[in-house]
Design an enzyme around this catalytic site. Structure first.
Site, PDB file in Angstrom:
ATOM      1  N   GLY A 117       5.507   4.288   2.244  1.00 32.44           N
ATOM      2  CA  GLY A 117       6.128   5.502   2.775  1.00 32.44           C
ATOM      3  C   GLY A 117       6.685   5.304   4.168  1.00 32.44           C
ATOM      4  N   GLY A 159       0.827  -1.199   0.000  1.00 24.76           N
ATOM      5  CA  GLY A 159       0.000   0.000   0.000  1.00 24.76           C
ATOM      6  C   GLY A 159       0.865   1.255   0.000  1.00 24.76           C
ATOM      7  N   CYS A 160       0.271   2.355  -0.406  1.00 31.04           N
ATOM      8  CA  CYS A 160       1.047   3.592  -0.499  1.00 31.04           C
ATOM      9  C   CYS A 160       1.525   4.035   0.874  1.00 31.04           C
ATOM     10  CB  CYS A 160       0.229   4.684  -1.185  1.00 31.04           C
ATOM     11  SG  CYS A 160      -1.406   4.970  -0.481  1.00 31.04           S
ATOM     12  N   TYR A 161       0.641   4.015   1.859  1.00 28.54           N
ATOM     13  CA  TYR A 161       1.047   4.458   3.198  1.00 28.54           C
ATOM     14  C   TYR A 161       2.118   3.544   3.790  1.00 28.54           C
ATOM     15  CZ  TYR A 161      -2.907   7.809   3.495  1.00 28.54           C
ATOM     16  OH  TYR A 161      -3.788   8.859   3.313  1.00 28.54           O
TER      17      TYR A 161
END
Lengths: 344, 344, 344, 344
Positions: free
Chosen positions: A158, A153-155
Site C-alpha cells: 500500500g 507485505g500488505c502494508y
C-alpha cells in the site's frame, strides 16, 4: 499431469489461513491453474470444505505440508505460512525444482541483518539474493524468470504504490498512517482479535515498531528511492478486509505528482489514479487485485498527502501473488483477476 | 472493615472476562459496595488496569482465586467463572460464610441429573437445593435471604421474561429464536469468535442443542408453567452486546397478553412492556439492567409472537447479579443500576 | 447490434440502487450479455462510475428511464425500481417487445386484490396473469418462454426454498423469522438506516405486517402447498448483505425431510442441503446466487426448524434475476454466476 | 424555580440529534441540573421518548425552539443545532439573560472573516468577541464567568489536546489524521451515511478541506501556539462513537514531551497521558468525557507522533459541554460525568 488441461499444477501451502484461503478462491477459478494440493498442519486429513464450507467446491483434501508430496503434485507453490515456519519449506520446494511465490516475510529482505533484527535467525539466507521482491508493477521483468518470488507485505504494498512514483521528490521525514482490516493479522485465535475487542474501535498498534517499516524502507531504496526516515503507524479497523495507507510527506514544489503517477500507472491494469483531491476507499477494491491512489499537493507549502487503498488479501497478498504467478507464466497479468467488488 | 464506609465489601471472582469486568464496572460505582477483591488466574499479579485500561480507576490488583483470601477481604462474592471451574470455589465461599452470586451455570438446576447430562459431573450437588435461581422479578423473596444465588443464564433470562406471564396459556410447542451479541460467549480466544469470522454474518449454532434449553424448561416449571416442548435456536450476531429473544408460540384465544404483562411487570422498575405490535430492540437497553418486551397475538388463529430485549451482560449477567445483590442487602433494587444506554 | 458478439443486449433500469448495481456487476461480466443501458432518475446525465466508482469499468452513462430509448438499445430489460414506479415502465417495455425481469414487487401476485391491499392500486393488472413468478427452481419451464418474469422478493425466496420441499407435511401454523442485511431495504436515505442507528443492534420491524408475508402465502399455494397460517417476522441486521430465514413449523412424523430436500435440490447447481443439524450461514453464500439449507426434525414431537441462507442481493434479487435470464436464453443457468464468496 | 431543588434549570435545544440526545442523557442524570426543556423542529409536539425510546424516562415533550419559551423555563441553554440554524437562537438566548453553551460552530472563531470564508455569512458577529472557546482545560477561568461558551468541535478537541502541550516545540508542518465514528456527522438522513455505505470501509473525506482545519489553526494561536501549517485529513470509520486523532509532526530534540504532557495534564481529572509508545484507543473513553493521550518522539530524528482518543459525543461534544456547564456553575468539573465505558 497438466498436459491434458494445459494448466499449470499449483499448490497452496497453508490453505486455511486468510491469505491461503483467498489463494484457493482465486486459483480454483484461474483458467491457467489446476489446484492440486492444499495443506494445513492443524486440519490435515480433513477436507478443505469442512474448514471453509465456501471452498467445498474445490473438492480438495488437506494434507500436512511435505516438500516431497508437494513437489510431486505441483509445478508452482504458493506458500502462505507464518514467517519462520515457511523458510525451510520454501527452500525445499525451490530445491525440488518448483517455482515458489512466498506470501510470508522470509525472503523479502536483501539485508539479512535487517531481517534478523526484526524477525530472528534466518534459516535459508542463501536464497535472499536470488529472491525477487514481487511488487509486480516494479519487478515484473525479474518476476518472469524468478524461481522464488517474495510477495510484498500488505502494508508495504500500500505505501510503496503511493510513494514510489514521487520518491525522488520527497523530503526526508515520511509518515505512513495505515488502517487495516483484521484479516491482515491472520486467522490465529487471539483475544485481542475477538469480535467484541475489535468492534466499535480503532486500535493503533506497534507504532513505529512494526516489521513492515524496515520492509518499506529497504524496498524504497531497492526501487531507486532515497533512504528515507520513514515512520510507520498501523491501525486495526473493525472491518474484515481493506487497507488504506496515508502518507504524510514533504514534496518538492516542482514535483508534478499527477504527471508522475500517470507516467507510472497510466498503463497499469490494476491501478487507478484519482484526480487531485479525490481520495481512495478500500470498499472500491474489495475482493480484487486493484489499487486506488489519491493525492493532494500544496506546492507552495511543499507538503503533500498521498493515499492508496487496496484489499489486504488482494493486492496485499493473494491477488498480487496470482499477478506474480501470471507474470511467471508469461500470460496476461489479469488472468483470473477480473473480479469486481461486490458492494455494498 | 465495612463499618467506616457503611459499604458491603464485595469480591469479583473472574474479573477479566466480560461478565466479570461488567461486574467491576457496576460495583466500583455502587453506593453500597466496596470492591475489595478482583481475581484472575491468567493475570494474577498484574493490575486490573493493565488488562482493562478502562477499569484502571479501580486501582485493583488481580489475585488468583483463593477461598481464604477472598473470605478475609469480602462479605459477598460474585463469581464469574466458566462452569465447572467455579463449583468448588462457590462451595468454599459459601462454607466460609460469604453470600455468593454465581453468574455461572453450576447451581441453576434443581435436578442434578439434568445438569450432569448437559454439563458433566457436579462437584457440589449438595448445594443445589439451597441455591436460589435468581430471576429477580420472580424470586426476590428467596433471594433476600439466600446464601447462594444462581444467576440465570442470559438466554433463559430473555426467554423467561417474555414467556412467564403468559405461560399458563401456551400451547405445548414453543420455539425460542434468540440473537445474541458475542460477549455472551465470553472472552476466551477462539477462531470462530474472531472479528473476521463474525462480521457481516449471523451464525446459528447449537440449534436445539444449547445448554440453556434445559435451563429454560426447568425454570418454566419452577415458576409454575407447564412442562413445555421448548426448542431453542440461538444465533450469534455481529454485535458486542445485546440479546433479542423471539418466542413463537400458540396462545389461547382468551388470553389477554397485554393485561398479563401489565400485571406481571407494571410495577417493575427494570421492565418496559411495549404496546401490542411494537417490538423491543437491544440498543435501547444496552449497558443497562433493563428489559423491553413486545408482543403480538392473533386470538382468532391462536398464535402469538413474544419478544424481549436485554443486554446479555446487563440483565443477562452482571446487571441482574447486582439486582440480586441489592435484593440480598434489602436496598432498592435500582441502587447502582441507573445507567441509561449511551446511544448511538 | 448483438450479432457481432453473439451477446444479448440488456438494460438495467434503476442501476444505482443496490439490486440494480449488483445486476450491473453481474451482467457486465456475463459472457452472453452486452450491457447497453443503465438508467437512473436522480443521476441521469452522469456516468455510472461517478455514482459507483467500482462500476466505472462499465463505461456506461446513466440515462433517465425511457421506454423508447431502452427498447431501441436492448432486447432484455432488468427493472430494479421501487414498486409502483416500475409498473408502467415494465408494461411499456413488454409492449415494445422486450423480455423483462422485474426485480420489484408489482407482478409477483396473481390475485390483484391481495396486491392492492398491501401495495395500493395496480396500474397494469392485465399483465398479472402472464407474469411468471420466477423462483427459478420451481418455475424454470415457464420462465424459459416468459415475456415477463416477476423476480421473487428476497424474504419469500429464502422462506420458500426452505418450506416448499416439505410443504405437504406442514402443520397450519408456520412462523418465519428472517434476519436480513440492510441492503435489502434499498439505498434511499432514511434516518433509521444510518450506520449509527443500525450498528450494535438487531431491529425487528413490521412483525406480521410485512408485504412479503402475503407473497409467501400466495407463492406457497402457487407451487402446490396448502394455504398456511404463516406469520412473518423480519429483522434488520447490522450487516450489508445476507439473509437467514428460520422457519418454525410442525412437521409430520412420517416426513423424511432429508429425502425430500435431496429430491428437490439434489441436482440443483445453486442449492446445498446440509446434513441434519448443520445450519446455514449467510457468509458462505455472500456475493453469490447460492442457497444453503439446514434443518432439524423431531419426528416424535412433530416439530422442525428449517433454515435457509441466501445473499439478499444474490439469490434474493440480482443473482436470481440473472439465473432467470439464463433460463430465458436457454443457456446453462450457471452462466455468469460462478462467483465464490470472498471471505472473510 | 430552581430554588426548591437547588438545581439549575437547563434546556437542550436540538435534543433529537446525536449530540443533543447525549446532552439529554447526561443532564437528566446530573445532580445539579433540572432538565426542563427539549426542542426539536421536526418532532415538536411529540414526546422525546417517542423519538428516542431510551430517553423516555425523562418524561419530556419536545417543543419547537422558541427563545421566549426557553428563556422562561431555563437558566442555562445547551444548543445543539446545525451551524447557521443556531446563530439567532443563541444570540436571542444570551440577550434574554440565559447562559449558553453552543455545541455548534457559530461562535468558535474570533476572526469573522475566517468563519465566513468557511461557513458563510455570520448573523451575530457582535458576540464573537465575547464568546469563550470552551476547551475547558485551557479556558476554565474564562468559562466560569462566560455568558456564551462556544464548545469546540470534536476534531479540534482531539487534535488540540494532543498538540497544545508541545506546541512551542513543533515544526511548521503538522499533519493531523483523524478517524471518527459516524455520529460525528449527525443524524440527518444522507445516502453516504447509510449502514451499507459505511460498513467494511474507511472513508477519507474533505481532505485538507474540512471546516475544522481553520478552527484548529485559530485555536492553536489562541492558546499561545505559533501559526502552523496544519493539514487536516478526516476519515469516517464504521463505528458509531469514537475519535482517534494522530498528529504527525516535527518536534525539537530538546523537547521533553512526557514532562510537558505531565505538566499540562497531571492534575486533570479527565485526561490520561499514557507512557511513551503506548497508544490510546477510543473504546477506553466511549460514553465518557475522558481523553487518552499517547506519544512517541525520536529526539535524534526530530520527529514525533502525538495521538489522542476521545468520544466524539463525549469530550468532543456533550461531555465537554457539561464540563463547561460545571465550570460555569463553579462546581466540581466531574459532576455528572463519572461514567465508565461499558465495554465491550
Amino acid at each position: 499431469v497438466s498436459v491434458s488441461t494445459g494448466r499449470v499444477r499449483v499448490a497452496v501451502v497453508g490453505a486455511t489461513g486468510y491469505a491461503g484461503a483467498e489463494l484457493v478462491r482465486l486459483l480454483s477459478a484461474h483458467p491457467d491453474a489446476e489446484l492440486t494440493v492444499a495443506t494445513s498442519e492443524r486440519d490435515a486429513g480433513n477436507s478443505l470444505g469442512s474448514v471453509h464450507r465456501y471452498l467445498a467446491h474445490t473438492g480438495l483434501d488437506l494434507i500436512a505440508a511435505d516438500v516431497g508430496a508437494i513437489a510431486e503434485a505441483a509445478d508452482v507453490a504458493f506458500v502462505a505460512l507464518p514467517h519462520g515456519a515457511s523458510t525451510r519449506i520454501v527452500a525445499g520446494l525451490v530445491e525440488s525444482g518448483l517455482r515458489v511465490v512466498d506470501v510470508g516475510a522470509d525472503f523479502r529482505f536483501r539485508d539479512v541483518a535487517v531481517y534478523e533484527y526484526w524477525y530472528g535467525e534466518h534459516e535459508a539466507a542463501e536464497l535472499l539474493d536470488e529472491a525477487v521482491y514481487g511488487l509486480t508493477e516494479y519487478a515484473r521483468k525479474e518476476v518472469r524468470t524468478a524461481r522464488l518470488v517474495a510477495n510484498p507485505g500488505c502494508y508495504p504494498t500500500g505505501a510503496l504504490m503511493a510513494l514510489l512514483p514521487v520518491a525522488a521528490h520527497l523530503g526526508t521525514a515520511v509518515f505512513v498512517d495505515s488502517k487495516s482490516g483484521t484479516s491482515g493479522a491472520g486467522r490465529a485465535a487471539e483475544t485481542k482479535q475477538l469480535f467484541a475487542e475489535v468492534t466499535e474501535n480503532i486500535r493503533p498498534y506497534k507504532t513505529w515498531q512494526h516489521r513492515h517499516q524496515p520492509e518499506m524502507v529497504e524496498s524504497l531504496v531497492r526501487f531507486g528511492a532515497p533512504d528515507l526516515n520513514l515512520r510507520f503507524s498501523p491501525h486495526l479497523l473493525p472491518i474484515a478486509r481493506g487497507l488504506l495507507s496515508s502518507c504524510y510527506v514533504e514534496l518538492d514544489a516542482d514535483c508534478d505528482a499527477g504527471e508522475l503517477y500517470e507516467r507510472a500507472y497510466g498503463e497499469e491494469p490494476f491501478v487507478t489514479v484519482l484526480p487531485e483531491g479525490t481520495m481512495p476507499e478500500p470498499r472500491n477494491v474489495r475482493g480484487t487485485n486493484r489499487v486506488e491512489i489519491g493525492w493532494v499537493h500544496d506546492r507552495e507549502a511543499g507538503v503533500a498527502t498521498l493515499v492508496s487503498a487496496i484489499d489486504n488479501l488482494g493486492k496485499g497478498a493473494a491477488g498480487q501473488a496470482v499477478q506474480n504467478f501470471n507474470c511467471m507464466l508469461g500470460v496476461d497479468e489479469r488472468r483470473g483477476l477480473d473480479q469486481t467488488a461486490a458492494l455494498p
